[in-house]
Write a protein that holds these residues in place. Structure first.
Motif, PDB file in Angstrom:
ATOM      1  N   LEU A  50       0.822  -1.218   0.000  1.00 41.24           N
ATOM      2  CA  LEU A  50       0.000   0.000   0.000  1.00 41.24           C
ATOM      3  C   LEU A  50       0.854   1.266   0.000  1.00 41.24           C
ATOM      4  O   LEU A  50       0.495   2.262  -0.625  1.00 41.24           O
ATOM      5  CB  LEU A  50      -0.953  -0.001   1.197  1.00 41.24           C
ATOM      6  CG  LEU A  50      -2.039  -1.069   1.160  1.00 41.24           C
ATOM      7  CD1 LEU A  50      -2.838  -1.059   2.465  1.00 41.24           C
ATOM      8  CD2 LEU A  50      -2.955  -0.886  -0.040  1.00 41.24           C
ATOM      9  N   LEU A  51       1.981   1.237   0.689  1.00 39.81           N
ATOM     10  CA  LEU A  51       2.874   2.395   0.682  1.00 39.81           C
ATOM     11  C   LEU A  51       3.590   2.523  -0.658  1.00 39.81           C
ATOM     12  O   LEU A  51       3.896   3.631  -1.105  1.00 39.81           O
ATOM     13  CB  LEU A  51       3.900   2.292   1.814  1.00 39.81           C
ATOM     14  CG  LEU A  51       3.344   2.425   3.221  1.00 39.81           C
ATOM     15  CD1 LEU A  51       4.439   2.148   4.253  1.00 39.81           C
ATOM     16  CD2 LEU A  51       2.728   3.791   3.452  1.00 39.81           C
ATOM     17  N   GLY A  52       3.837   1.397  -1.304  1.00 42.76           N
ATOM     18  CA  GLY A  52       4.524   1.410  -2.586  1.00 42.76           C
ATOM     19  C   GLY A  52       3.601   1.799  -3.724  1.00 42.76           C
ATOM     20  O   GLY A  52       3.635   2.926  -4.211  1.00 42.76           O
ATOM     21  N   ASP A  53       2.744   0.890  -4.134  1.00 40.76           N
ATOM     22  CA  ASP A  53       1.854   1.150  -5.267  1.00 40.76           C
ATOM     23  C   ASP A  53       0.392   1.194  -4.842  1.00 40.76           C
ATOM     24  O   ASP A  53      -0.493   0.807  -5.593  1.00 40.76           O
ATOM     25  CB  ASP A  53       2.029   0.076  -6.356  1.00 40.76           C
ATOM     26  CG  ASP A  53       3.135   0.425  -7.329  1.00 40.76           C
ATOM     27  OD1 ASP A  53       3.584   1.581  -7.324  1.00 40.76           O
ATOM     28  OD2 ASP A  53       3.553  -0.462  -8.093  1.00 40.76           O
ATOM     29  N   GLY A  54       0.143   1.678  -3.652  1.00 38.97           N
ATOM     30  CA  GLY A  54      -1.229   1.786  -3.182  1.00 38.97           C
ATOM     31  C   GLY A  54      -1.739   3.204  -3.260  1.00 38.97           C
ATOM     32  O   GLY A  54      -0.971   4.160  -3.264  1.00 38.97           O
ATOM     33  N   CYS A  55      -3.049   3.304  -3.343  1.00 38.93           N
ATOM     34  CA  CYS A  55      -3.708   4.598  -3.221  1.00 38.93           C
ATOM     35  C   CYS A  55      -4.473   4.549  -1.907  1.00 38.93           C
ATOM     36  O   CYS A  55      -5.369   3.722  -1.730  1.00 38.93           O
ATOM     37  CB  CYS A  55      -4.668   4.847  -4.381  1.00 38.93           C
ATOM     38  SG  CYS A  55      -5.613   6.373  -4.176  1.00 38.93           S
ATOM     39  N   ILE A  56      -4.097   5.397  -0.976  1.00 44.32           N
ATOM     40  CA  ILE A  56      -4.759   5.423   0.329  1.00 44.32           C
ATOM     41  C   ILE A  56      -5.291   6.819   0.616  1.00 44.32           C
ATOM     42  O   ILE A  56      -5.527   7.182   1.756  1.00 44.32           O
ATOM     43  CB  ILE A  56      -3.804   4.937   1.449  1.00 44.32           C
ATOM     44  CG1 ILE A  56      -2.494   5.716   1.451  1.00 44.32           C
ATOM     45  CG2 ILE A  56      -3.542   3.451   1.307  1.00 44.32           C
ATOM     46  CD1 ILE A  56      -1.550   5.360   2.590  1.00 44.32           C
TER      47      ILE A  56
END
Length: 167
Positions: A40-46
């Motif tokens: 999530l921190l890499g290729d996530g959208c949060i």
């Protein structure tokens, strides 16, 4: 000043600096699996919802197996996008915990590794690093592992993890 010979007659190095051993912190019980957080921190959208992007179906399956029961990974309309969802009307514990950690609502330039993950067990820090590298990492032609982020806080967190693991 270094005293003595640095190389022997065959030009082999005669000195070395030993590698630092990984720092052993205790195992933590996390609601969000460290690998999943790395993804999530890499290729996530949060920022507005909880999604991630990958062309690797095995990565998506691993995330699906590592999230709490009642939460599922759903393939979205975009080619490589997946959502981490709960049934309609059910609260999403991943989203709620991201809010608790101060991460939900952050754009890519403002992501960071929460302090408790920086002082997790060796295995948990390796798992977090694996999630980050599986999404935003690559290996150069020279065989050097590299990580790319437009968040200075995230890049510094990755450096902290690598150093705490002896890198």
């Amino acid at each position: 000043a270094i005293r003595g010979k640095l190389r022997d007659a065959a030009n082999n190095r005669t000195t070395c600096i030993p590698m630092v051993a990984p720092i052993a912190f205790s195992h933590k019980n996390f609601l969000i699996d460290p690998y999943v957080l790395g993804v999530l921190l890499g290729d996530g959208c949060i920022k507005w919802s909880v999604t991630f992007t990958t062309a690797d179906e095995d990565l998506a399956k691993f995330v699906a197996e590592a999230i709490p029961s009642g939460v599922r990974v759903k393939k979205l309309n975009q080619k490589y996008s997946y959502g981490i969802r709960t049934p309609p009307g059910q609260p999403n514990p991943i989203r709620r915990h991201l809010k608790f950690l101060g991460l939900f609502g952050k754009g890519s330039g403002h992501k960071f590794i929460p302090e408790e993950y920086l002082i997790a067990s060796i295995e948990q820090r390796v798992s977090l690093l694996q999630g980050l590298l599986d999404t935003d990492g690559y290996i150069s032609k020279e065989g050097v592992i590299q990580f790319s982020s437009n968040s200075l806080m995230l890049a510094n967190g990755v450096a902290d993890i690598v150093m705490s693991l002896g890198g």
